[in-house]
Design an enzyme around this catalytic site. Structure first.
Site, short mmCIF file in Angstrom:
data_model
loop_
_atom_site.label_atom_id
_atom_site.label_comp_id
_atom_site.label_asym_id
_atom_site.label_seq_id
_atom_site.Cartn_x
_atom_site.Cartn_y
_atom_site.Cartn_z
CD GLU A 27 -3.06 -0.32 0.00
OE1 GLU A 27 -3.13 0.10 -1.18
OE2 GLU A 27 -3.61 -1.36 0.38
CG HIS A 28 -0.09 4.83 0.72
ND1 HIS A 28 -0.60 5.97 0.16
CD2 HIS A 28 -1.05 4.37 1.56
CE1 HIS A 28 -1.81 6.21 0.65
NE2 HIS A 28 -2.12 5.24 1.50
CB THR A 29 4.36 0.36 -2.75
OG1 THR A 29 3.21 -0.40 -3.10
CG2 THR A 29 4.76 0.04 -1.32
N GLY A 112 -17.18 4.23 -4.69
CA GLY A 112 -16.64 4.96 -3.53
C GLY A 112 -16.19 4.09 -2.37
CB SER A 116 -10.38 0.06 -8.66
OG SER A 116 -9.28 0.65 -8.12
CB SER A 117 -16.21 1.64 -9.50
OG SER A 117 -16.04 2.90 -8.91
CG ASP A 162 -6.40 1.75 -8.63
OD1 ASP A 162 -5.70 1.10 -7.83
OD2 ASP A 162 -6.93 2.84 -8.33
CE1 TYR A 211 -2.78 7.58 -2.96
CE2 TYR A 211 -2.61 9.38 -4.54
CZ TYR A 211 -2.48 8.04 -4.23
OH TYR A 211 -2.02 7.16 -5.18
P1 NG1 Z 1 -7.65 3.60 -3.57
O1 NG1 Z 1 -7.72 4.32 -2.26
O2 NG1 Z 1 -7.99 2.14 -3.44
O3 NG1 Z 1 -8.43 4.28 -4.64
C1 NG1 Z 1 -5.30 4.77 -3.99
C2 NG1 Z 1 -4.64 5.00 -5.35
C3 NG1 Z 1 -3.70 3.83 -5.71
C4 NG1 Z 1 -2.70 3.59 -4.57
C5 NG1 Z 1 -3.48 3.45 -3.23
C6 NG1 Z 1 -2.57 3.31 -2.03
C7 NG1 Z 1 -6.20 6.27 -6.77
C8 NG1 Z 1 -7.26 6.22 -7.83
N1 NG1 Z 1 -5.68 5.09 -6.37
O4 NG1 Z 1 -6.11 3.63 -4.05
O5 NG1 Z 1 -3.03 4.13 -6.92
O6 NG1 Z 1 -1.75 4.62 -4.49
O7 NG1 Z 1 -4.32 4.58 -2.98
O8 NG1 Z 1 -1.81 2.15 -2.12
O9 NG1 Z 1 -5.82 7.35 -6.30
#
Ligand code: NG1
Length: 360
Positions: A27-29, A112, A116-117, A162, A211
């Site tokens: 995560e966050h990689t 939401g 990842s819709s 995603d 983020y």
């Molecule tokens: P989520 O929160 O599942 O949408 C987001 C980023 C990913 C990734 C993760 C952290 C978007 C659309 N997706 O995912 O690319 O950085 O956070 O691992 O911003």
């Protein structure tokens, strides 16, 4: 809500689909050029498409019961249509002639919740264009175009995870992904294990601003360590010379990359027990060093972790709300997932089981 028949009047030329994704580890990689292990969701987005006979684009989302209509030289209105238009414009920019189209979208991916819709919509749309217009497009290039649609047309500065997962993963494997080289390999899930995904019910309000803050902190940390990105930090001890909070942020990213590499290095032979430990460590690191967890996600993962059939649990996605994922014994996911939902909801939470889909 219109049926495809009401929208097209006859069977449309193409019907494609793409899944959402849940990240099991890493995560966050992705924006640090690192490694991750997502898996596809059983929930998916379907796209049906045909040529339009009036020279205009007509899009319909059955999920939202919303229509968008615009001329060939106009932009689509904001909303779901932007993702589809983005895919079309990017294909045109690659020299593909795209005629005005009618596009029908339906999805059972909860919007939401972090599944990842949007990536699923982009990938399914690009697959429809590829089939209809007979374009030669491999899964990685398709994911890259989908990511650009999200960045340029939906205004979200996202990593590649995603779209790569939606394009290349399936529900039976985890996809080992290297965000720098775009090397992607399907690995089996640990033997005897299956996944549970629970939405905490807390919307990800702070997710966008925090983020971006985390992204800048990672860039600053890499700069101070003299490397292009945190992926290039070879030893965990190297981060200790950084000032706080860059030290903690970098410690999370570097240790998270090591966790993914350990999980993937055995070529999928890692035991469920060890994989679960890595998930638990990932959660602790996201909570304490990266500071992106919230009380509700800590509680949910704690309830899951205490169950004897659960190997490990962690928040998934960016954090600040959204969902958690757990690995449990094969056959136990439904019962354990529902138990955890009932337990936290009895304390006032608004959680719900996303995977496996709840039995009605
Ligand atoms: P989520 O929160 O599942 O949408 C987001 C980023 C990913 C990734 C993760 C952290 C978007 C659309 N997706 O995912 O690319 O950085 O956070 O691992 O911003």
């Amino acid at each position: 809500m219109k049926s495809p028949n009401e929208f097209f009047g006859a069977a449309p030329e193409v019907h494609t689909w793409a899944p959402g994704r849940v990240n099991l580890l890493g995560e966050h990689t992705d924006y640090n050029d690192g490694y991750m292990l997502p898996i596809a969701t059983p929930q998916r987005t379907d796209v049906l498409a045909d040529r339009s006979s009036d020279g205009r684009f007509h899009f319909y989302s059955a999920t939202l019961d919303e229509t968008a209509e615009f001329g060939a030289d106009e932009s689509s209105p904001d909303g779901f249509a932007r993702y589809i238009e983005g895919c079309i414009r990017l294909m045109q920019a690659r020299g593909v002639q795209v005629p005005p189209l009618k596009v029908y979208v339906r999805s059972n991916l909860a919007l939401g919740t972090g599944l990842s819709s949007s990536a699923a919509l982009e990938v399914a749309t690009l697959r429809a264009l590829r089939t209809m217009l007979k374009v030669d497009l491999d899964g990685v290039t398709l994911a890259q175009i989908a990511q650009q649609a999200e960045i340029q047309y939906a205004g979200v500065n996202c990593g590649i995870m995603d779209q790569m997962a939606s394009s290349l993963a399936d529900t039976e494997h985890m996809l080992f992904l290297d965000a720098r080289t775009l090397d992607a390999r399907l690995l089996p899930l640990p033997v005897g294990a299956e996944i549970i995904v629970i939405d905490s019910g807390v919307p990800r309000k702070l997710a966008a601003s925090k983020y971006n803050e985390r992204r800048s902190e990672c860039e600053a940390a890499a700069g101070m360590l003299g490397v292009p990105s945190l992926r290039d930090v070879g030893r965990l001890a190297d981060v200790e010379k950084l000032p706080s909070p860059l030290r903690e942020r970098a410690r999370h990213v570097v240790s998270e990359n090591l966790r993914v590499l350990e999980a993937a290095d055995s070529g999928g032979a890692i035991s469920a027990g060890r994989f679960g430990e890595l998930m638990n460590d990932s959660h602790a690191s996201l909570r304490d060093d990266y500071e992106v967890s919230i009380r509700e996600l800590d509680e949910l993962t704690e309830v899951l972790r205490k169950h004897p059939d659960v190997y490990g649990a962690r928040l998934t996605g960016a954090g600040f709300g959204g969902a958690c994922v757990a690995l449990c014994k094969t056959g136990a996911a439904q019962t354990v997932g529902q138990m955890a939902v009932n337990r936290v909801n009895a304390g006032g939470a608004n959680a719900r089981l996303l995977i496996p889909a709840p039995q009605r």
